[in-house]
Enzyme design. Structure first.
Site, short mmCIF file in Angstrom:
data_model
loop_
_atom_site.label_atom_id
_atom_site.label_comp_id
_atom_site.label_asym_id
_atom_site.label_seq_id
_atom_site.Cartn_x
_atom_site.Cartn_y
_atom_site.Cartn_z
N THR A 1 41.15 34.66 42.09
CA THR A 1 40.53 34.13 43.32
C THR A 1 39.28 34.77 43.64
O THR A 1 39.30 36.04 43.01
CB THR A 1 41.69 34.27 44.40
N CYS B 1 43.30 41.33 40.30
CA CYS B 1 44.89 41.67 40.80
C CYS B 1 45.95 40.99 39.90
O CYS B 1 46.98 41.19 40.20
CB CYS B 1 44.79 41.57 42.03
N SER C 1 38.50 36.70 46.17
CA SER C 1 38.68 37.78 46.65
C SER C 1 39.48 38.74 45.90
O SER C 1 39.73 39.59 46.69
CB SER C 1 39.38 37.54 48.29
N CYS C 2 40.18 38.37 44.97
CA CYS C 2 41.24 38.84 44.40
C CYS C 2 40.99 39.85 43.15
O CYS C 2 41.15 40.85 42.64
CB CYS C 2 42.60 38.09 43.99
N GLY C 3 40.02 39.05 42.32
CA GLY C 3 39.30 39.79 41.08
C GLY C 3 40.59 39.84 40.12
O GLY C 3 41.14 39.22 39.84
#
Length: 282
Positions: free
Chosen positions: A112, A118, A114-116
């Site tokens: 995502t 992760c 915002s997640c990159g």
């Protein structure tokens, strides 16, 4: 090709008054990154600089270390059922002899904005060994006053943010505070990937004499991207995470957070901050 911004109708309410008007929004579209023809990851991004984004992403994954590792990047024709090109799928072809790490099993295929990174299976999988060790870079000394002026310079260069208010930004400065490059994206990690990818394409890796400034917080993934690109100093206008501080301390990265006005917190690598010069003038 997708546009950077789009217009949408919005109902505006101000102090009880209601009106209808068009609003400018930042565009967000998926980008599938393929490596040598095989699907690798999908990220939500702001269209533009897609080749640089893919190249920078692969630098952070330890696939590419310099321009010689990259053969070419192309948009994939026939990406849809009817054979049309959406410009949302890119294929990165590495140069002959480049060893591809086993990354497809280490991360989720979906990323995502915002997640990159992760989606990594474990912390150890994220701590990729860089081919540009920050601790080996030439000595870099930056005065606090120089750092304090960088956020305003970044903000002044955020052209799309002025129209939408919905983008993250990342900028590279040299040790004298000169702006080298700035990229915007709906994903903070994408903005950094675009910077790193453009540097790789230009033959400028490692970025051993630069300062990376990000408009939000300093997460572990952003610290990792800085280390993989050989950036010795990462500064953020907001807070770092505990893992970002740990990684900075382990790798020799200088990490600065809460860079606002004349104040800042130095979490690691304080030897690159010219504290004595600042104290003498105080």
């Amino acid at each position: 090709m997708g546009r950077v911004t789009e217009r949408r109708k919005v109902l505006r309410i101000r102090d009880g008054a209601v009106s209808s008007r068009p609003d400018t929004l930042v565009a967000e579209e998926p980008l599938e990154i393929r490596l040598n023809g095989k699907p690798l990851a999908i990220t939500m991004r702001t269209p533009g600089d897609d080749f640089a984004l893919a190249a920078g992403f692969l630098v952070s994954e330890g696939v590419l270390a310099n321009g010689a590792d990259l053969q070419n990047i192309v948009y994939c024709a026939g990406a849809t059922v009817d054979g049309s090109n959406t410009y949302n799928v890119v294929d990165v072809k590495t140069a002959p002899g480049v060893v591809i790490p086993d990354i497809t099993l280490e991360r989720n295929v979906y990323t995502t904005s915002s997640c990159g990174l992760c989606g990594k299976a474990s912390l150890d999988a994220v701590r990729t060994t860089t081919r540009h060790p920050v601790a080996d870079t030439p000595a870099l000394r930056v005065e606090p006053e120089l750092l304090a002026g960088l956020p305003d310079r970044l903000r002044a260069s955020q052209r799309v943010f002025d129209r939408t208010g919905g983008l993250h930004a990342a900028a590279l400065f040299d040790e004298d505070g000169e702006l080298l490059d700035v990229r915007e994206d709906v994903g903070r990690h994408n903005a950094v990937d675009k910077l790193v990818g453009r540097a790789l394409q230009s033959g400028n890796l490692p970025l051993s004499r630069t300062i990376l400034l990000v408009s939000g917080r300093a997460s572990f993934e952003l610290a990792q991207k800085a280390v993989m690109a050989g950036v010795p100093m990462l500064a953020a206008v907001s807070a770092p995470s505990s893992l970002a501080v740990d990684l900075a301390a382990e790798t020799g990265l200088t990490l600065v957070g809460f860079l606002r006005g004349g104040s800042m917190n130095v979490y690691a690598g304080e030897e690159r901050i010219a504290l004595r010069a600042a104290a003498a003038r105080g």
